[in-house]
Scaffold this active site. Structure first.
Site, PDB file in Angstrom:
ATOM      1  N   TYR A 119      -1.890   0.439  10.795  1.00 29.29           N
ATOM      2  CA  TYR A 119      -2.104  -0.251   9.510  1.00 29.29           C
ATOM      3  C   TYR A 119      -0.835  -0.202   8.669  1.00 29.29           C
ATOM      4  CZ  TYR A 119      -3.645  -0.838   4.672  1.00 29.29           C
ATOM      5  OH  TYR A 119      -3.742  -1.234   3.361  1.00 29.29           O
TER       6      TYR A 119
ATOM      7  N   LYS B  56       1.687  -3.206   7.407  1.00 34.03           N
ATOM      8  CA  LYS B  56       1.896  -3.451   5.978  1.00 34.03           C
ATOM      9  C   LYS B  56       3.372  -3.327   5.599  1.00 34.03           C
ATOM     10  CE  LYS B  56      -1.974  -4.199   3.642  1.00 34.03           C
ATOM     11  NZ  LYS B  56      -2.105  -5.337   2.712  1.00 34.03           N
TER      12      LYS B  56
ATOM     13  N   THR C 121       0.798  -1.229   0.000  1.00 32.28           N
ATOM     14  CA  THR C 121       0.000   0.000   0.000  1.00 32.28           C
ATOM     15  C   THR C 121       0.829   1.277   0.000  1.00 32.28           C
ATOM     16  OG1 THR C 121      -1.465   1.342   1.395  1.00 32.28           O
ATOM     17  CG2 THR C 121      -0.170  -0.314   2.518  1.00 32.28           C
TER      18      THR C 121
ATOM     19  N   GLU D 146       0.091   3.735   1.686  1.00 32.16           N
ATOM     20  CA  GLU D 146       0.096   4.271   3.053  1.00 32.16           C
ATOM     21  C   GLU D 146       1.483   4.210   3.684  1.00 32.16           C
ATOM     22  OE1 GLU D 146      -3.385   5.991   3.699  1.00 32.16           O
ATOM     23  OE2 GLU D 146      -2.158   5.581   5.472  1.00 32.16           O
TER      24      GLU D 146
HETATM   25  O1  G4F Z   1     -10.912   6.240   1.953  1.00 28.57           O
HETATM   26  P1  G4F Z   1      -9.965   6.243   3.083  1.00 28.57           P
HETATM   27  O2  G4F Z   1     -10.426   5.619   4.358  1.00 28.57           O
HETATM   28  O3  G4F Z   1      -8.634   5.595   2.551  1.00 28.57           O
HETATM   29  P2  G4F Z   1      -7.107   5.621   3.076  1.00 28.57           P
HETATM   30  O4  G4F Z   1      -7.021   5.926   4.520  1.00 28.57           O
HETATM   31  O5  G4F Z   1      -6.334   6.489   2.145  1.00 28.57           O
HETATM   32  O6  G4F Z   1      -6.677   4.091   2.892  1.00 28.57           O
HETATM   33  C1  G4F Z   1      -7.092   3.354   1.745  1.00 28.57           C
HETATM   34  O7  G4F Z   1      -6.088   3.411   0.755  1.00 28.57           O
HETATM   35  C2  G4F Z   1      -4.848   2.772   1.106  1.00 28.57           C
HETATM   36  C3  G4F Z   1      -3.912   2.926  -0.086  1.00 28.57           C
HETATM   37  O8  G4F Z   1      -3.350   4.204  -0.076  1.00 28.57           O
HETATM   38  C4  G4F Z   1      -5.095   1.325   1.441  1.00 28.57           C
HETATM   39  F1  G4F Z   1      -3.937   0.722   1.799  1.00 28.57           F
HETATM   40  C5  G4F Z   1      -6.087   1.227   2.587  1.00 28.57           C
HETATM   41  O9  G4F Z   1      -6.368  -0.148   2.864  1.00 28.57           O
HETATM   42  C6  G4F Z   1      -7.384   1.922   2.179  1.00 28.57           C
HETATM   43  O10 G4F Z   1      -7.961   1.213   1.106  1.00 28.57           O
HETATM   44  O11 G4F Z   1      -9.550   7.757   3.452  1.00 28.57           O
HETATM   45  C7  G4F Z   1      -9.048   8.634   2.470  1.00 28.57           C
HETATM   46  C8  G4F Z   1      -8.863  10.004   3.067  1.00 28.57           C
HETATM   47  C9  G4F Z   1      -8.091  10.039   4.397  1.00 28.57           C
HETATM   48  O12 G4F Z   1      -7.205  11.120   4.380  1.00 28.57           O
HETATM   49  C10 G4F Z   1      -9.167  10.259   5.449  1.00 28.57           C
HETATM   50  O13 G4F Z   1      -8.717  10.937   6.622  1.00 28.57           O
HETATM   51  O14 G4F Z   1     -10.157  10.547   3.367  1.00 28.57           O
HETATM   52  C11 G4F Z   1     -10.128  11.124   4.659  1.00 28.57           C
HETATM   53  N1  G4F Z   1     -11.494  11.118   5.208  1.00 28.57           N
HETATM   54  C12 G4F Z   1     -12.185  12.242   5.573  1.00 28.57           C
HETATM   55  N2  G4F Z   1     -13.374  11.910   6.066  1.00 28.57           N
HETATM   56  C13 G4F Z   1     -12.252  10.054   5.484  1.00 28.57           C
HETATM   57  C14 G4F Z   1     -13.450  10.537   6.028  1.00 28.57           C
HETATM   58  N3  G4F Z   1     -12.048   8.720   5.317  1.00 28.57           N
HETATM   59  C15 G4F Z   1     -13.035   7.868   5.694  1.00 28.57           C
HETATM   60  N4  G4F Z   1     -12.854   6.527   5.512  1.00 28.57           N
HETATM   61  N5  G4F Z   1     -14.218   8.320   6.236  1.00 28.57           N
HETATM   62  C16 G4F Z   1     -14.479   9.654   6.439  1.00 28.57           C
HETATM   63  O15 G4F Z   1     -15.534  10.024   6.931  1.00 28.57           O
END
Ligand code: G4F
Length: 328
Positions: free
Chosen positions: A148, A152, A125, A127
Site C-alpha cells: 500500500y 502511494k 498518506t 504510511e
Molecule cells: O486502522 P488501521 O488498519 O490503519 P492503518 O494501517 O494505520 O492505515 C490507515 O491509515 C493510513 C494513514 O496513516 C491510511 F493511509 C490507510 O489507508 C488507512 O486508512 O490500523 C491501525 C493500527 C495498525 O498498526 C494495525 O496493525 O492498528 C493495528 N491493528 C491491530 N489490530 C489492527 C488490528 N488494524 C486493523 N485494521 N484490524 C485489527 O484487527
C-alpha cells in the site's frame, strides 16, 4: 462562484464528506462510484437526489475516470479513491498498485493533455513514513513498509513530477489516520468502537485484534477535509502533512473505549495472529507546523471528542440492533 469538481472515492468516508461540503457551498459535484452487486452508496444517501450531484460509474483501473476528465474538464479533481487497507495490500499488491499508483498516473495524464487548468488534490498518506522516527513532517524521508505504502509513494511522486514538469496545480495531502462514525468497520478504531458497543449490550462476546503496540495519530474526518480544502485552494501547489499532533497506542485506544462503556478490555480482547502484518509501522505522529503556519489550518476536534462521537454513534447502532433482536 460555482465550480465543477470530480471526486473519486465519493462513497468513502472523506469522499462523501467532501461531496456534502461542496454541494452545500453550491458547487457541482461529479462522484465516481464503482459498480458492485450490493449497495455501496449509504454514505451519500442524504445527498443522493441533490440536483448538483452527478454520479458516474468508473474505476481507477481503466480509462473511465480519464475519459470523464476529458469530457468535463473540471475545476477541481479530488482523488480519494484507493485500495486503502494496509493489511489487504499484502495479499493483493498488484491490484493495489494498479488502483493507487497507475490509476493516479492515468488521471494526471488526462489532466496534462486535456485539462491543464484543473487543480488536483491527491490524498496521500502518513504510511509513507514507515518506521521513520516520529514526529514526521514534509521533510522526513519516506520508508514505505507495505505494498500500500509503496503504491502511494509512486502516486505522491507522480503528483510532484507533474507539478514540476508541466506546471499543473497538483498537491498532496499527507494524511494521518482519519476517523469518525462513518469509518469502515475493518479499520482499527471503528472495529473497536462497534465491538465494544455490541459487547456492552451482550450482542458480541469477544474482539480479536492484532498488534496492540503501534501508535497512531487519529484525526476527525472533518478536520482532514478542512485541511485538504485549504491545500487545494492555496496560492501555490505544495504538499502538506495533516493530522492531530498527538498519538496513542492501539492498546490505549482500546482501554479508553472499553472504559467509557464500563468494561474491562482485558476480559474481551483476544490477540489473534491473523491480524498481524508482515511489516508494521510502529509510530505515526505529525508535525503540522507547515499547514498551520502557511494555510492557517487548525483542528476543531480533540482526540477525546472523536472517541466520544464514535462510541456514542456505535452504542446507538447497537441499541437499535438489540431492539430488533428482542422483538423478533
Ligand atoms: O486502522 P488501521 O488498519 O490503519 P492503518 O494501517 O494505520 O492505515 C490507515 O491509515 C493510513 C494513514 O496513516 C491510511 F493511509 C490507510 O489507508 C488507512 O486508512 O490500523 C491501525 C493500527 C495498525 O498498526 C494495525 O496493525 O492498528 C493495528 N491493528 C491491530 N489490530 C489492527 C488490528 N488494524 C486493523 N485494521 N484490524 C485489527 O484487527
Amino acid at each position: 462562484m460555482s465550480k465543477s469538481v470530480i471526486i473519486t472515492g465519493v462513497t468513502g468516508q472523506i469522499g462523501s464528506g467532501f461531496a456534502r461540503f461542496l454541494l452545500n457551498e453550491g458547487h457541482e459535484v461529479h462522484g465516481i462510484i464503482r459498480r458492485t452487486s450490493s449497495f455501496n452508496t449509504s454514505r451519500i444517501d442524504d445527498v443522493f437526489s441533490h440536483p448538483k450531484l452527478k454520479l458516474h460509474y468508473g474505476d481507477m483501473t481503466d480509462g473511465s475516470v480519464s475519459n470523464l476528465i476529458c469530457d468535463l474538464k473540471p475545476d477541481y479533481f479530488i482523488n480519494q479513491a484507493a485500495m486503502s487497507h494496509v493489511a489487504v495490500s499484502f495479499d493483493n499488491p498488484e491490484y493495489c498498485f494498479d488502483v493507487n499508483a497507475t490509476g493516479v498516473i492515468r488521471c494526471l495524464e488526462a489532466i496534462r493533455r486535456h485539462s491543464k487548468h484543473t487543480r488536483v488534490l491527491q490524498a496521500s498518506t502518513s504510511e509513507l513514513y514507515g518506521d521513520h522516527v516520529a514526529p514526521q513532517n514534509e521533510l522526513t524521508p519516506f520508508k514505505p513498509r507495505s505494498p500500500y505504502a509503496v503504491s502511494k509513494l509512486a502516486a505522491l511522486a507522480s503528483v510532484v513530477n507533474y507539478r514540476e514538469a508541466y506546471n499543473i496545480f497538483a498537491a498532496n495531502s499527507i494524511t494521518f489516520n482519519t476517523e469518525g462514525p462513518a469509518r469502515g468497520a475493518t479499520f482499527l478504531t471503528r472495529k473497536v468502537t462497534l465491538a465494544a458497543a455490541r459487547i456492552s449490550l451482550g450482542l458480541q462476546k469477544e474482539l480479536r485484534l492484532g498488534n496492540l503496540c503501534s501508535k497512531r495519530s487519529w484525526t476527525h474526518y472533518e478536520d482532514q477535509l478542512d485541511g485538504q480544502w485549504l491545500v487545494l485552494n492555496a496560492d501555490e501547489p505544495d504538499d502538506y502533512c495533516i493530522g492531530l499532533e498527538e498519538s496513542h497506542s492501539i492498546q490505549e485506544f482500546v482501554e479508553i473505549v472499553f472504559s467509557k462503556l464500563n468494561l474491562d478490555w482485558k476480559e474481551f480482547v483476544i490477540c489473534d495472529p491473523r491480524y498481524f502484518r508482515p511489516t508494521e509501522v510502529d509510530h505515526l505522529e505529525p508535525d503540522c507546523t507547515k499547514i498551520r503556519s502557511k494555510l492557517g489550518w487548525k483542528p476543531k476536534h480533540t482526540f477525546q471528542q472523536l472517541v466520544d462521537e464514535m462510541v456514542k454513534h456505535d452504542l446507538d447502532l447497537a441499541r437499535k440492533e438489540k431492539i430488533l433482536l428482542d422483538n423478533k
